[in-house]
Design an enzyme around this catalytic site. Sequence first.
Site, PDB file in Angstrom:
ATOM      1  N   LEU A   1       0.812  -1.209   0.000  1.00  0.00           N
ATOM      2  CA  LEU A   1       0.000   0.000   0.000  1.00  0.00           C
ATOM      3  C   LEU A   1       0.849   1.263   0.000  1.00  0.00           C
ATOM      4  O   LEU A   1       1.696   1.461   0.886  1.00  0.00           O
ATOM      5  CB  LEU A   1      -0.927   0.001   1.228  1.00  0.00           C
ATOM      6  CG  LEU A   1      -1.901   1.173   1.350  1.00  0.00           C
ATOM      7  CD1 LEU A   1      -2.870   1.181   0.178  1.00  0.00           C
ATOM      8  CD2 LEU A   1      -2.654   1.095   2.673  1.00  0.00           C
ATOM      9  N   ASP A   2       0.631   2.124  -1.010  1.00  0.00           N
ATOM     10  CA  ASP A   2       1.288   3.428  -1.135  1.00  0.00           C
ATOM     11  C   ASP A   2       2.807   3.331  -1.201  1.00  0.00           C
ATOM     12  O   ASP A   2       3.514   4.288  -0.860  1.00  0.00           O
ATOM     13  CB  ASP A   2       0.881   4.359   0.022  1.00  0.00           C
ATOM     14  CG  ASP A   2      -0.592   4.731  -0.019  1.00  0.00           C
ATOM     15  OD1 ASP A   2      -1.144   4.819  -1.135  1.00  0.00           O
ATOM     16  OD2 ASP A   2      -1.193   4.915   1.046  1.00  0.00           O
ATOM     17  N   GLU A   3       3.332   2.187  -1.625  1.00  0.00           N
ATOM     18  CA  GLU A   3       4.774   2.013  -1.695  1.00  0.00           C
ATOM     19  C   GLU A   3       5.253   1.641  -3.099  1.00  0.00           C
ATOM     20  O   GLU A   3       6.376   1.175  -3.270  1.00  0.00           O
ATOM     21  CB  GLU A   3       5.223   0.947  -0.684  1.00  0.00           C
ATOM     22  CG  GLU A   3       5.004   1.349   0.765  1.00  0.00           C
ATOM     23  CD  GLU A   3       5.534   0.308   1.748  1.00  0.00           C
ATOM     24  OE1 GLU A   3       6.332  -0.539   1.319  1.00  0.00           O
ATOM     25  OE2 GLU A   3       5.149   0.367   2.931  1.00  0.00           O
TER      26      GLU A   3
END
Length: 283
Positions: free
Chosen positions: A226-228
Amino acid sequence: MSTLPRFIISLACPDRPGIVHAITGALLAAGGNIIESQQYGSAETGTFFLRVEVETAGGRAALEERLTPVREAFDMRLELHSSAAPLRTLILCSTAEHAVNELLFQRRSGSLPIDVPLVVSNHDALRPLAEFHGVPFERIEVTPQTKPEAEARILELIEEHDIELVVLARYMQILSDDLCRALAGRAINIHHSFLPSFKGARPYHQAHERGVKLIGATAHYVTADLDEGPIIDQDVVRVRHDRTPAQLVERGRTVEAQTLARAVRWHAERRVLLDGHRTVVFD
């Protein structure tokens, strides 16, 4: 001004001598004229990256004929695209309108080379905005119980509309690992740049309480982490001590919208190449 058709060639391969010579020789043999060329060699991964825009009277067939043996000889991941063809793009959104509006406005004004056949949302709030821009809108409600069916419907729409890129324009749903894998390298997300410091709800209010002096946004490819995902673009703006949380939110919306649109344009123009967890961006 030339009226010859233009094509974009992007490639990545193990770095070794002779790559540029081989590519330019093939383009010359195909009757091509190079309009723009950028290259980069990654010392960390030993990979060579190249983006070339070329015009030619010979057309796509001539380019493919000459480039095929070069691709095979150098073990290239090579893509050839018409520069005149807008990228077919599906926009996913929830209730925040700033990112969606920026994408649709730039698309409508001709500054963003995408074609948006559909906007999908888990709410009805942005239906009027999509209709204002002349884009069909579909609501797909998402609950913990209906999430598998909702994501299956999104995949159906991607297939039905021949979608090449999915943009999460403040789509406030976490995609499943399976959907992330299905969209690998062709889904872009935008979020504020406070992560991982200020997670969860009201991040701008958290940042205001801590007296931050910079706010910004990050546009990245979607992955199961997530979000990486690999970062395409980031931007920041300075804020003064006397700015209210509402003013931080407003400035944040602006930088989010602009950063996302820039990342989408670079992707649509085939300027972004993946180098492991990083990106090479020929902006």
